[in-house]
Design a protein around this motif. Structure first.
Motif, PDB file in Angstrom:
ATOM      1  N   GLY A  81       0.589  -1.052   0.011  1.00  0.00           N
ATOM      2  CA  GLY A  81       0.039  -0.182   0.025  1.00  0.00           C
ATOM      3  C   GLY A  81       1.212   1.246   0.134  1.00  0.00           C
ATOM      4  O   GLY A  81       1.567   1.441  -0.598  1.00  0.00           O
ATOM      5  N   LYS A  82       0.577   2.451   0.491  1.00  0.00           N
ATOM      6  CA  LYS A  82       0.800   3.230   0.292  1.00  0.00           C
ATOM      7  C   LYS A  82       1.097   4.401   2.168  1.00  0.00           C
ATOM      8  O   LYS A  82      -0.341   4.708   1.975  1.00  0.00           O
ATOM      9  CB  LYS A  82      -0.202   4.500  -0.354  1.00  0.00           C
ATOM     10  N   VAL A  83       2.387   3.602   2.818  1.00  0.00           N
ATOM     11  CA  VAL A  83       2.393   4.022   3.800  1.00  0.00           C
ATOM     12  C   VAL A  83       2.151   5.478   4.382  1.00  0.00           C
ATOM     13  O   VAL A  83       1.616   5.436   5.280  1.00  0.00           O
ATOM     14  CB  VAL A  83       3.551   3.109   4.603  1.00  0.00           C
ATOM     15  N   ASP A  84       2.863   6.338   4.000  1.00  0.00           N
ATOM     16  CA  ASP A  84       3.448   7.128   4.629  1.00  0.00           C
ATOM     17  C   ASP A  84       2.289   8.225   3.666  1.00  0.00           C
ATOM     18  O   ASP A  84       1.809   8.991   4.724  1.00  0.00           O
ATOM     19  CB  ASP A  84       4.610   8.179   3.774  1.00  0.00           C
ATOM     20  N   GLU A  85       0.899   8.284   2.966  1.00  0.00           N
ATOM     21  CA  GLU A  85      -0.052   8.442   2.699  1.00  0.00           C
ATOM     22  C   GLU A  85      -0.603   8.620   4.086  1.00  0.00           C
ATOM     23  O   GLU A  85      -1.498   9.182   4.250  1.00  0.00           O
ATOM     24  CB  GLU A  85      -0.459   8.153   1.308  1.00  0.00           C
ATOM     25  N   ALA A  86      -0.864   7.326   4.393  1.00  0.00           N
ATOM     26  CA  ALA A  86      -1.794   6.751   4.971  1.00  0.00           C
ATOM     27  C   ALA A  86      -1.427   7.290   6.547  1.00  0.00           C
ATOM     28  O   ALA A  86      -2.330   7.830   7.073  1.00  0.00           O
ATOM     29  CB  ALA A  86      -2.178   5.696   4.747  1.00  0.00           C
ATOM     30  N   PHE A  87      -0.443   7.167   7.229  1.00  0.00           N
ATOM     31  CA  PHE A  87      -0.235   7.699   8.047  1.00  0.00           C
ATOM     32  C   PHE A  87      -0.291   9.525   8.785  1.00  0.00           C
ATOM     33  O   PHE A  87      -1.264  10.041   9.013  1.00  0.00           O
ATOM     34  CB  PHE A  87       1.444   7.698   9.036  1.00  0.00           C
ATOM     35  N   ALA A  88      -0.011   9.684   7.670  1.00  0.00           N
ATOM     36  CA  ALA A  88      -0.392  11.299   6.804  1.00  0.00           C
ATOM     37  C   ALA A  88      -2.305  11.816   7.286  1.00  0.00           C
ATOM     38  O   ALA A  88      -1.947  12.384   8.022  1.00  0.00           O
ATOM     39  CB  ALA A  88      -0.198  12.195   5.985  1.00  0.00           C
ATOM     40  N   LYS A  89      -3.057  10.926   7.055  1.00  0.00           N
ATOM     41  CA  LYS A  89      -4.586  10.634   6.571  1.00  0.00           C
ATOM     42  C   LYS A  89      -4.848  10.316   8.152  1.00  0.00           C
ATOM     43  O   LYS A  89      -6.073  10.871   7.785  1.00  0.00           O
ATOM     44  CB  LYS A  89      -4.997  10.186   5.508  1.00  0.00           C
ATOM     45  N   ALA A  90      -4.256   9.949   9.017  1.00  0.00           N
ATOM     46  CA  ALA A  90      -4.528   9.081   9.995  1.00  0.00           C
ATOM     47  C   ALA A  90      -5.680  10.295  11.449  1.00  0.00           C
ATOM     48  O   ALA A  90      -4.420  10.938  11.199  1.00  0.00           O
ATOM     49  CB  ALA A  90      -3.515   7.677  10.862  1.00  0.00           C
ATOM     50  N   ASP A  91      -6.014   9.901  12.033  1.00  0.00           N
ATOM     51  CA  ASP A  91      -6.919  10.773  13.059  1.00  0.00           C
ATOM     52  C   ASP A  91      -6.115  10.915  14.109  1.00  0.00           C
ATOM     53  O   ASP A  91      -5.820  11.537  14.962  1.00  0.00           O
ATOM     54  CB  ASP A  91      -8.210  10.277  13.059  1.00  0.00           C
ATOM     55  N   VAL A  92      -5.327   9.511  14.372  1.00  0.00           N
ATOM     56  CA  VAL A  92      -4.249   8.831  15.767  1.00  0.00           C
ATOM     57  C   VAL A  92      -3.486   8.705  15.394  1.00  0.00           C
ATOM     58  O   VAL A  92      -3.491   6.955  14.596  1.00  0.00           O
ATOM     59  CB  VAL A  92      -6.202   7.959  16.522  1.00  0.00           C
TER      60      VAL A  92
END
Lengths: 183, 87, 754
Positions: free
Chosen positions: C187-198
């Protein structure tokens, strides 16, 4: 090399004589001289209890007793627990309650259990755990061993026969019943 | 066509491609197909004619013990993984 | 493979609790463990071990030892062939023989305190130990490195000049202590972390721990006058011991027989050989059987503890508790030689969850500790300690019940793991549901300084190869021969599967574990595989016997064998019937013995998931942790013998408790273990733990006729995290280092207060 020392003692009710060096432990003598290999060596410094035997009725780590110290004493080993080709109730309970996996600590536990129940016919769970805390087991997590000791106490109280009341096991199903020789 | 997933650490040889479709009835044929597409990759998979030490191959979710002879189905999914054992 | 009729079936033997077949021998002390084995003329071997954690061997002078009265032979690594970098495939994995050989007897360098350097055979163990003191070894001490992160530094002392970092086969070019780097990404790890609420990111450390089996390593070797080598040993795998020994000595496997004795515990630590090749070479030199037994301190210092570790886990989630991103960085000890447990660690760290974007980096690092070996689900416990602690923090932060959070993200059939493969039918969710429904979870925990924790764990459970054969006796009993050494009651769980297949009683199968000449190749007893794979072999033996018995019945009835059916051990056709035992009595007159055989190699993993609940009380003054209540829940597929399945769950849980609360290798600044004994390496006693309740979940494994998944390893994975989570709720202190022993917990609690 120093001369060996002659020792006369009683093992499992029989008179036994052996020769040993001063530096040999009772454990070594039992296993290597007398071929009584039921007592096991787990650590050789009194921390695991796999070598437990009864010395004048007291449970001892035979790795911490010298061969020469047992002159005139009465020793009971695991080989002396079953009587006339019948398992002792403690042995039977350990089997039926699946209180062993690899089995190497089992002789030591059975000896400690015998010593405990000889002195205290109805020990509490805490008393059992305390008295057996000198016997290490790495396989079972102790649960089934404690239950086997509880069942052994009940069996001995009922004159050696297995009773229908089993110590409830975690999922609630009872173990198989069996007859044992009354003590 | 079997789907072969390229481990992240081999994507330097595949220009970043993460998976490919290849024809083959056995892992041996699949590896040959991989090498044809991405020269040099076979050296990552094999050592001395066998699957490299420390590498395991998962075919349709099951780690295979057949090495290069492992059969591959028309729609198999293949992964290359570190070998695991047990205690 | 199995039809749904197997899943729904009511069994006659499977699920019952017969007394194990080897029971009487085990409770009377009659069973022969490795050290109980006796052979006339045996002499005794002992090993000289390095006092240094890291040193070059300049010279070894054995002349004085050789002359000592009562000494029959002395050996060093010079008595072994030069193995260069040959790799051998050992069934459960491959091994670099030069490394294995150098671990058995050091070559050139010693790499940990306790590393074997030379060995002596003498008339008794006492004389052997005297002789060891006469061996002169000149060492050039080198700087040791023990902590895994220190060993990764560019300026760290190097253990092996020729070691290069391997990235899944791609070799690095500079010398390093990092022998392998594993990387998974999906997947796209860094993008996903950036969008995470927590997002929560935490670091964890664990110390080296040992399997702690009560029986030390032991082997007796006899190199016969006809050049045949026989070894009696306590091993988890007679065939792998045979192969390793033959490879190290560069003799054909046919020249070696390994006879497995009863074994006093293994847990993964009795797969690699230590004593067998040394005893063999001593025996060849002196012409006598040579018996070698390790002392307890040798077991700690000279065998294979599990990796100590550093693990960083980062998880990102939505406000509603959906995991969107995961990242893990793991560094595991390999110990003295490369090839530790980092692979499975990387594959297990996120294995309980469906995380669409995830990245894992793992490092296998050599350092001056004993070469690490498998310890029950090797590498998984360290990873789970980290991940399950962060999941717990996440649950608290989001205000979501910890079981609900896990249910929301649970791996299930079709979930793609971060390392790639997709799960088949698995039972993780069922264990969580069982936890929710459990009496333990539903009962309130009252009292100060008390807290409840929960954690989950996973292990693959492997298949691998097993062989078996069985012959029908005239009285209807069946003698079964198999090759899996019995560590925990498996000769019975395997016999039960044969009995079920044939429709006879478990008591009517007589199982025995044969040596390497007596049964076909069988892989190790480990990997939670025996009840699964050797059980599968027993099932196929049963089918083979049934086919033959049906043919015999057909002969008796003069009918077509295809018309003979067997149900519950009774063979029937057209109004005629005959029970197995009666038919067995007629074998002599219908063609002779009936012998069934099977050899299996099931592919794949059975996937074992577990969830553990624990209640603890933390003493505010001493930081002693008391386990008040413990429940282990696990999907085992099918419990063949429930007592032994419960036993595995209980035993693994208590090992996990020891790992969590007290066990560790303590090293001094020179890299020497300070506590190689059972007093100071503190394993749980009967007084340290309560009853361990178990809940067996059975999600039928479609890859096995009776649905077996295996049980042994998974129970050790969850306990440290479950206990850490409980300690937090009891004390307000999050522990991220194992063991959470009183000094460490007290320091953390005190630091938190100030």
């Amino acid at each position: 090399m120093a001369k060996k020392i002659h020792v006369a003692t009683t093992i499992n009710g029989e008179p036994v004589e052996f020769l040993c060096e001063a530096r040999q432990s009772l454990l070594e003598v039992l296993r290597d001289t007398l071929n009584l290999t039921g007592a096991k060596e787990g650590c050789n410094n009194g921390n695991c209890g796999a070598c437990t035997v009864l010395l004048d009725g007291q449970p001892v780590d035979s790795c911490l007793v010298l061969g020469v110290e047992v002159e005139g004493a009465r020793i009971t080993t695991i080989e002396g627990i079953a009587q006339d080709a019948h398992l002792h109730p403690i042995q039977q309970c350990f089997l039926e309650d699946a209180a062993l996996q690899c089995g190497v600590c089992t002789p030591g536990f059975i000896m400690s259990t015998k010593a405990l129940l000889d002195r205290n016919a109805n020990p509490s769970e805490h008393e059992i755990r305390f008295q057996l805390s000198g016997n290490l087991c790495r396989c079972t997590g102790y649960d089934k061993i404690i239950r086997a000791v509880q069942d052994s106490a009940k069996a001995l109280a009922a004159g050696g026969r297995r009773t229908t009341e089993k110590t409830a096991r975690p999922n609630g199903s009872p173990a198989k019943q069996a007859q044992t020789q009354p003590r | 066509m079997a789907k072969v997933y390229i481990p992240a650490q081999w994507r330097d040889l595949t220009g970043g491609t993460a998976d490919v479709q290849l024809d083959g009835h056995s892992l041996k044929q699949i590896v040959a197909g991989l090498e044809a597409r991405f020269p040099g990759i076979a050296a990552r998979v094999c050592d001395d004619g066998r699957i490299a030490a420390g590498l395991a191959v998962s075919i349709d979710g099951a780690i295979s013990s057949r090495g290069l002879l492992a059969p591959v189905e028309p729609h198999s999914e293949i992964h290359f993984l570190p070998a695991i054992g047990g205690g | 493979m199995a039809s749904s009729s197997f899943e729904k079936k009511k069994y006659k033997v499977i699920g019952t609790r017969p007394v194990r077949h080897d029971g009487a021998d085990k409770v009377t002390g009659r069973a022969i463990y490795g050290s109980d084995f006796r052979l006339t003329g045996t002499v005794h071997g002992k090993i000289l071990r390095s006092p240094h954690a890291h040193a070059r061997i300049k010279s070894i002078d054995t002349s004085a030892a050789e002359k000592h009265p009562g000494v029959l032979a002395v050996v060093t690594s010079g008595d072994f062939p030069n193995l260069k970098n040959k790799i051998a495939n050992l069934g459960e994995g491959s091994v670099n023989l030069a490394h294995l050989g150098a671990n058995v007897l050091a070559h050139g360098k010693v790499l940990y305190k306790g590393h074997a350097v030379a060995a002596v055979a003498a008339v008794n163990p006492h004389v052997a130990e005297e002789a060891l003191k006469l061996i002169q070894v000149q060492y050039e001490p080198l700087k040791p490195v023990v902590w895994v992160l220190d060993a990764m530094r560019d300026d760290a002392p190097l253990l092996h000049d020729d070691l290069r970092t391997s990235s899944m086969g791609k070799k690095g070019d500079k010398p390093s202590n990092i022998s392998a780097h594993i990387h998974f990404e999906t997947g796209k790890v860094d993008e996903a972390f950036a969008k995470a609420d927590v997002v929560i990111e935490r670091e964890f450390k664990t110390a080296s721990v040992h399997q702690g089996y009560i029986e030390p390593h032991v082997a007796t070797a006899l190199w016969n006058e006809d050049g045949h080598l026989t070894i009696w040993t306590s091993t988890q795998g007679a065939f792998t011991a045979r192969q390793q020994t033959a490879e190290l000595l560069q003799i054909p496997v046919s020249q070696v027989t390994v006879v497995p004795c009863e074994i006093g515990g293994g847990f993964g630590g009795k797969i690699a050989v230590y004593l067998e090749p040394v005893a063999a070479v001593l025996s060849r030199k002196c012409g006598r059987p040579v018996k070698m037994v390790m002392n307890r301190d040798e077991v700690f210092e000279g065998t294979g503890p599990t990796p100590g570790s550093f693990v960083r886990v980062k998880l990102g989630a939505t406000r509603s508790g959906q995991l969107v991103a995961g990242e893990a960085w793991l560094a595991y000890d390999a110990g003295a030689f490369p090839g530790g447990m980092i692979g499975p660690g990387c594959m297990c760290v996120f294995s309980c969850y469906e995380i669409p974007n995830a990245r894992v980096d793992g490092y296998d690092v050599v350092n001056n500790k004993p070469k690490t070996q498998a310890y029950r689900a090797p590498g998984a416990t360290q990873a789970a300690f980290a991940c399950e602690s962060v999941i717990d923090e996440l649950a608290e932060k989001l205000g979501i019940d910890p079981i609900e959070l896990r249910l929301k993200n649970a791996a299930k059939e079709g979930t793609r793991r971060v390392d790639g493969p997709v799960y088949p039918r698995i039972g993780f969710i069922e264990t969580l549901q069982a936890a929710q429904a459990s009496e333990h979870w539903k009962s309130p925990l009252v009292g100060p300084h008390r807290g409840r924790g929960i954690a989950s764990g996973y292990w693959f459970n492997i298949g691998l190869k097993s062989s078996a054969s069985a012959s029908v006796n005239p009285d209807g009993t069946v003698s079964l021969v198999e090759g899996s050494t019995d560590i925990g009651g498996t000769r019975t769980s395997v016999a039960m599967q044969l009995a079920e297949t044939l429709g006879i009683r478990a008591e009517d199968v007589r199982p025995q574990v044969a040596d390497t000449d007596g049964v076909g190749y069988t892989d190790v007893t480990g990997g939670s595989r025996v009840t699964f794979a050797t059980g599968l072999a027993a099932y196929e033996v049963g089918l083979d016997i049934q086919r033959q018995m049906a043919q015999r019945a057909a002969l008796l009835w003069e009918c077509d064998p295809a018309k003979v059916a067997c149900t519950d051990g009774v063979y029937k056709t057209n109004g005629k019937s005959i029970a197995f035992a009666e038919l067995a009595g007629k074998l002599g007159e219908t063609g002779g013995p009936v012998v069934g055989r099977a050899a299996v190699d099931p592919q794949g993993s059975s996937n074992g998931f577990g969830t553990h609940i624990v209640d603890v009380e933390v003493d505010p003054d001493t930081a002693k942790v008391t386990i008040l209540r413990y429940t282990a829940i696990q999907d085992v597929g099918k419990a063949i013998h429930p007592s032994y399945v419960e036993g595995q769950m209980q035993g693994g849980a208590v090992q996990g408790i020891g790992w969590a609360l007290n066990e560790e290798y303590v090293f001094d600044e020179q890299g020497r273990m300070q506590n190689p004994n059972y007093l100071d390496y503190r394993m749980p006693t009967a007084l340290d733990v309560p009853m361990i309740d178990t809940i067996i979940v059975e999600v039928f494994n479609p890859a096995h006729p009776y649905g077996v998944r295996g049980v042994g390893e998974t129970p050790i994975v969850a306990p440290p995290a479950a206990i850490a989570n409980a300690i937090y709720r009891a004390s307000g202190t999050r522990m991220r280092e194992l063991p959470m022993s009183p000094p460490r917990l007290w320091a953390a609690m005190t630091e938190k207060k100030s």
